[in-house]
Write an enzyme that holds these catalytic residues in place. Structure first.
Site, PDB file in Angstrom:
ATOM      1  N   CYS A  29       6.799  -6.779  -2.995  1.00 27.16           N
ATOM      2  CA  CYS A  29       6.305  -7.710  -1.969  1.00 27.16           C
ATOM      3  C   CYS A  29       6.884  -9.115  -2.123  1.00 27.16           C
ATOM      4  O   CYS A  29       6.881  -9.893  -1.173  1.00 27.16           O
ATOM      5  CB  CYS A  29       4.793  -7.834  -2.024  1.00 27.16           C
ATOM      6  SG  CYS A  29       3.894  -6.290  -2.044  1.00 27.16           S
TER       7      CYS A  29
HETATM    8  O1  KQY Z   1       1.476  -7.174  -0.641  1.00 24.66           O
HETATM    9  C1  KQY Z   1       2.016  -7.839   0.163  1.00 24.66           C
HETATM   10  N1  KQY Z   1       3.057  -7.419   0.769  1.00 24.66           N
HETATM   11  C2  KQY Z   1       1.528  -9.173   0.532  1.00 24.66           C
HETATM   12  C3  KQY Z   1       0.161  -9.440   0.147  1.00 24.66           C
HETATM   13  C4  KQY Z   1      -0.276 -10.771   0.648  1.00 24.66           C
HETATM   14  C5  KQY Z   1      -1.452 -11.248  -0.051  1.00 24.66           C
HETATM   15  C6  KQY Z   1      -1.864 -12.606   0.367  1.00 24.66           C
HETATM   16  N2  KQY Z   1      -3.012 -12.996  -0.344  1.00 24.66           N
END
Ligand code: KQY
Length: 374
Positions: A356
């Site tokens: 992520c």
């Molecule tokens: O896991 C993701 N791709 C993004 C998560 C965003 C979390 C914001 N608190």
């Protein structure tokens, strides 16, 4: 300004390559917001720096950082990492950044999707998200690439491609009314075909239990080779993840990819549930409009959220008995790459993991590919 194209990648002969295809490098954003990251984001910054250093063993890394954090990041990051100033709302470049595409001649272009912080005012994770929404365009422009800018909300973590015409997605995310409520499933499939250059859209029902992204596929199931996927798994029927993983397995065993191949599914057993401690929760600032962190909340821990760099795979570890078997499976699946584990709890506490916070840029054979060493 990068040229905005009003055609589609599909019409122009561009496709999103698989993550295991050659990269010119990896992009990241630097964490600093204290309402998502505990301790003023300091523990997360150390974890991000460790991820950057691990990826830098396998390809060049660029970390984008706010002006206020430039000197801090420069000091904490490996000297081989390039640091550039860029404003953002948080640090999830997989989701707010560009998706890079290639064509058969090796040209590279970017897709600059719309971003609404995983749901906008209907369940999104923070407000505002205006600066995140500019990250895709800024990165594409830095690379002097042309870009497509569809009127379509999409996060990079909600798609996973094999580079040979197939994309994995979840209904939980892409059909969620907080993303593109005006678009039907058929229209969304067509947008994926047009902007990723794929043919087969492989729908899973759900992502990982309690994943705050509304079930991003990159935490649940990923391609590891043409015709092969890795699926987060538990054998415990009492775990809420069990019906999600077994339902995904059932669909995957029926699917064929764009070339007509059945999918070989590798099960990657999840770690024990990771829950937020009172101390961790207390370290996060409470701000209206940002998803709160409460003691006892279970986070969506999954080993599937790894990053495939040119010569290494960087995978999360959780100080869990499953760490070893997970890394061993990745070593079997990526025999030409070194598997590097990075302790990922601090990233997970922010709501995501290593995949992520990273975004690959394919090598291509155009001006960007020759501008700096690969
Ligand atoms: O896991 C993701 N791709 C993004 C998560 C965003 C979390 C914001 N608190």
């Amino acid at each position: 300004m990068s040229k905005i194209l009003d055609t589609t990648p599909r019409a122009d002969g561009f496709r999103m390559p698989a993550e295991w295809e050659p990269h010119i490098g990896c992009w990241m954003l630097w964490p600093e917001r204290s309402d998502n990251w505990r301790g003023g984001a300091k523990p997360a910054q150390h974890a991000f720096a460790a991820v950057a250093a691990a990826i830098a063993q396998g390809e060049p890394v660029t970390v984008c950082v706010s002006p206020a954090q430039y000197l801090v990041a420069r000091a904490m990051l490996d000297p081989t990492v390039r640091v550039v100033e860029m404003t953002s709302n948080d640090s999830w470049i997989r989701d707010c950044g560009p998706t890079f595409l290639v064509n058969d001649q090796g040209a590279v272009r970017g897709v600059d999707w719309k971003f609404n912080a995983w749901g906008g005012l209907a369940g999104g994770l923070y407000f505002p998200w205006d600066q995140d929404d500019l990250v895709g365009e800024k990165v594409i422009e830095l690379e002097r690439d042309d870009r497509y800018a569809p009127d379509f909300i999409l996060e990079g973590g909600s798609i996973d491609v094999d580079g040979e015409g197939a994309v994995l997605v979840t209904e939980e995310c892409l059909l969620n009314p907080n993303r593109n409520p005006d678009k039907t499933r058929i229209e969304i499939e067509q947008l994926l075909r047009d902007y990723l250059g794929v043919e087969a859209v492989l729908w899973l029902e759900h992502g990982v239990y309690l994943d705050e992204t509304d079930g991003h596929v990159d935490n649940m199931c990923r391609f590891v080779a043409p015709g092969e996927v890795i699926l987060t798994w538990t054998d415990d029927p009492t775990d809420p993840q069990y019906p999600r993983s077994t339902a995904a397995l059932e669909r995957l065993s029926r699917y064929r990819d764009a070339r007509g191949r059945p999918l070989r599914v590798h099960k990657l057993v999840q770690p024990k549930p990771v829950v937020i401690t009172p101390e961790e929760a207390a370290g996060v600032d409470h701000v209206a409009g940002t998803l709160p962190r409460e003691p006892g909340d279970r986070m969506a821990a999954s080993y599937v959220n790894f990053y495939i760099a040119n010569t290494v795979v960087v995978a999360p570890s959780f100080d869990d008995p499953q760490d070893g078997p997970a890394l061993e499976l990745l070593a079997q699946l990526f025999p030409t790459r070194r598997i590097l584990a990075v302790p990922a709890r601090e990233i997970l506490l922010g709501g995501g993991n290593i995949h992520c916070i990273t975004q690959q840029e394919p090598l291509g054979r155009g001006p960007a590919a020759t501008a700096r060493p690969g």
